[in-house]
Design a protein around this motif. Structure first.
Motif, mmCIF file in Angstrom:
data_model
loop_
_atom_site.group_PDB
_atom_site.id
_atom_site.type_symbol
_atom_site.label_atom_id
_atom_site.label_comp_id
_atom_site.label_asym_id
_atom_site.label_seq_id
_atom_site.Cartn_x
_atom_site.Cartn_y
_atom_site.Cartn_z
ATOM 1 N N CYS A 124 105.779 -36.142 38.495
ATOM 2 C CA CYS A 124 106.710 -35.065 38.842
ATOM 3 C C CYS A 124 108.002 -35.620 39.441
ATOM 4 C CB CYS A 124 106.047 -34.102 39.812
ATOM 5 S SG CYS A 124 104.777 -33.041 39.100
ATOM 6 N N LEU A 125 107.869 -36.557 40.374
ATOM 7 C CA LEU A 125 109.050 -37.120 41.027
ATOM 8 C C LEU A 125 109.916 -37.898 40.040
ATOM 9 C CD1 LEU A 125 107.529 -38.326 44.419
ATOM 10 C CD2 LEU A 125 109.248 -36.539 44.111
ATOM 11 N N ALA A 126 109.254 -38.645 39.155
ATOM 12 C CA ALA A 126 110.002 -39.442 38.182
ATOM 13 C C ALA A 126 110.777 -38.560 37.218
ATOM 14 C CB ALA A 126 109.040 -40.349 37.414
ATOM 15 N N GLN A 127 110.204 -37.417 36.866
ATOM 16 C CA GLN A 127 110.827 -36.558 35.866
ATOM 17 C C GLN A 127 111.825 -35.572 36.454
ATOM 18 O OE1 GLN A 127 107.604 -34.697 33.655
ATOM 19 N NE2 GLN A 127 107.882 -36.195 32.049
ATOM 20 N N ARG A 128 111.549 -35.080 37.682
ATOM 21 C CA ARG A 128 112.303 -33.924 38.151
ATOM 22 C C ARG A 128 113.064 -34.175 39.437
ATOM 23 N NH1 ARG A 128 107.815 -29.269 37.361
ATOM 24 N NH2 ARG A 128 109.404 -28.020 38.359
ATOM 25 N N GLY A 129 112.753 -35.231 40.160
ATOM 26 C CA GLY A 129 113.459 -35.501 41.402
ATOM 27 C C GLY A 129 112.813 -34.818 42.590
ATOM 28 N N LEU A 130 113.130 -35.320 43.759
ATOM 29 C CA LEU A 130 112.442 -34.901 44.977
ATOM 30 C C LEU A 130 112.709 -33.443 45.330
ATOM 31 C CD1 LEU A 130 110.640 -35.779 47.249
ATOM 32 C CD2 LEU A 130 112.602 -36.775 48.402
ATOM 33 N N SER A 131 113.954 -33.029 45.245
ATOM 34 C CA SER A 131 114.299 -31.664 45.638
ATOM 35 C C SER A 131 113.597 -30.635 44.758
ATOM 36 C CB SER A 131 115.817 -31.463 45.573
ATOM 37 O OG SER A 131 116.168 -30.172 46.000
ATOM 38 N N SER A 132 113.622 -30.841 43.443
ATOM 39 C CA SER A 132 112.977 -29.897 42.530
ATOM 40 C C SER A 132 111.473 -29.877 42.707
ATOM 41 C CB SER A 132 113.327 -30.251 41.073
ATOM 42 O OG SER A 132 114.686 -30.035 40.819
ATOM 43 N N VAL A 133 110.871 -31.046 42.895
ATOM 44 C CA VAL A 133 109.420 -31.109 43.078
ATOM 45 C C VAL A 133 109.009 -30.370 44.344
ATOM 46 C CG1 VAL A 133 107.490 -32.665 43.570
ATOM 47 C CG2 VAL A 133 109.098 -33.210 41.743
ATOM 48 N N TRP A 134 109.776 -30.523 45.407
ATOM 49 C CA TRP A 134 109.450 -29.830 46.648
ATOM 50 C C TRP A 134 109.532 -28.312 46.471
ATOM 51 C CZ3 TRP A 134 107.103 -30.222 51.082
ATOM 52 C CH2 TRP A 134 107.372 -29.306 52.100
ATOM 53 N N ASP A 135 110.653 -27.838 45.917
ATOM 54 C CA ASP A 135 110.869 -26.396 45.810
ATOM 55 C C ASP A 135 110.003 -25.748 44.730
ATOM 56 O OD1 ASP A 135 112.727 -26.073 47.855
ATOM 57 O OD2 ASP A 135 114.415 -26.631 46.580
ATOM 58 N N GLN A 136 109.784 -26.450 43.612
ATOM 59 C CA GLN A 136 109.151 -25.829 42.454
ATOM 60 C C GLN A 136 107.669 -26.146 42.301
ATOM 61 O OE1 GLN A 136 111.526 -26.838 39.013
ATOM 62 N NE2 GLN A 136 113.430 -26.305 40.039
ATOM 63 N N VAL A 137 107.186 -27.167 43.009
ATOM 64 C CA VAL A 137 105.777 -27.554 42.837
ATOM 65 C C VAL A 137 105.028 -27.581 44.169
ATOM 66 C CG1 VAL A 137 104.189 -29.256 41.871
ATOM 67 C CG2 VAL A 137 106.444 -28.951 40.827
ATOM 68 N N VAL A 138 105.525 -28.361 45.123
ATOM 69 C CA VAL A 138 104.771 -28.566 46.368
ATOM 70 C C VAL A 138 104.745 -27.305 47.224
ATOM 71 C CG1 VAL A 138 104.649 -29.876 48.515
ATOM 72 C CG2 VAL A 138 105.200 -31.046 46.375
#
Length: 305
Positions: A124-138
């Motif tokens: 997820c981090l490799a594909q989408r970046g930290l900000s997107s992973v936090w808001d959209q997944v975590v």
């Protein structure tokens, strides 16, 4: 070093169980099996034990079929149209994938599959970046656990597994980007206010700021107010961010102490009253802190001989 998984490989990787897909689409699992048996709209893969495993393309087809049937299309026609349709993942229900990925993280944490959880977060981090992973997944995954807790299901152990995995993934990400910012003087200092225990959002914010080459340090939980104030004075940051989740009586006194020290101060988190104008979103915090840091560093350089 292994490269980041390609977009195509992520679309075709079979990993979701029939129960997960059924819950996501709001379609009974028995109906999904019926669609597979009658119309051939089923999973592309199987587990080692022979259990159905759906990939993202499979779920997109099922989503299209469900939507067509809901619009009045006969099931057989809907099946044919859903299979022949060209995939369009960029426009095909982003909220669906938010929930699917969030559920997947929770399922991995529930089963204590820590290595798979770490691998998924890495992808997820490799594909989408930290900000997107936090808001959209975590965050959606943590909300799912919160809903379970409110439903009287004790899932604190699952939350611990998930937050630990996220924390370790963020640490690896921070380590990978830290050299870009270097050990510059007058960094941004992210402070976990006295009494706070949860500081994962601060670590995520640190990673986002480091991605922007803004030198950032985190003071984690456990420091008393006087120790935190002493650390702030010693580090002499360009910007101090005070993080609070729970509103406490002593917060405003700590805030006044930092402001009186003439450091540029920013309140962050849901624990602050509106009078402090706190930032409560990752995107908003990153934008405001970046602006404050640029202003502070510009003033600092203008006074150099």
């Amino acid at each position: 070093m292994t490269g980041s998984p390609s977009r195509d490989s992520q679309l075709t990787e079979s990993r979701w169980q029939v129960g997960q897909v059924a819950a996501l689409l709001g379609v009974p699992a028995v109906t999904l099996r019926s669609w597979e048996r009658r119309y051939g709209v089923g999973p592309s893969g199987r587990s080692v034990g022979g259990h159905r495993r759906y990939n993202r393309l499979d779920v997109e087809r099922l989503q299209r079929m469900r939507n067509l049937i809901a619009a009045g299309t006969p099931a057989r026609e809907a099946a044919g149209r859903s299979v022949s349709a060209t995939s369009s993942t960029e426009h095909d229900g982003p909220e669906l994938w938010t929930e699917l990925e969030a559920r997947y993280l929770v399922d991995l944490a529930s089963a204590s599959r820590t290595q798979s959880l770490a691998d998924e977060l890495h992808v997820c981090l490799a594909q989408r970046g930290l900000s997107s992973v936090w808001d959209q997944v975590v965050r959606p995954a943590l909300r799912l656990l919160e809903d379970q807790y409110l439903a009287a299901a004790d899932c604190s152990d699952i939350e611990l597994v998930l937050t630990q995995a996220v924390s370790e993934s963020v640490d690896r990400h921070v380590d990978s980007v830290r050299p870009r910012a270097g050990d510059a003087a007058n960094p941004v200092l992210l402070v976990c206010c006295p009494g706070e225990r949860h500081h994962l959002p601060l670590k995520v914010l640190q990673g986002v700021l480091l991605d922007q080459a803004i030198p950032t340090i985190v003071l984690g939980p456990g420091l008393a107010a006087d120790a935190a104030a002493a650390a702030i004075s010693r580090i002499a940051p360009s910007v101090v961010v005070l993080w609070a989740v729970v509103r406490r009586r002593e917060l405003m006194g700590f805030h006044r102490t930092v402001v009186a020290s003439e450091f540029v101060c920013c309140a962050a988190g849901p624990g602050w009253p509106r009078t402090t104008r706190p930032v409560t979103s990752l995107e908003g915090a990153a934008a405001e802190i970046s602006g404050l840091w640029l202003s502070a560093t510009s003033k600092s350089s203008s006074f150099r001989p």
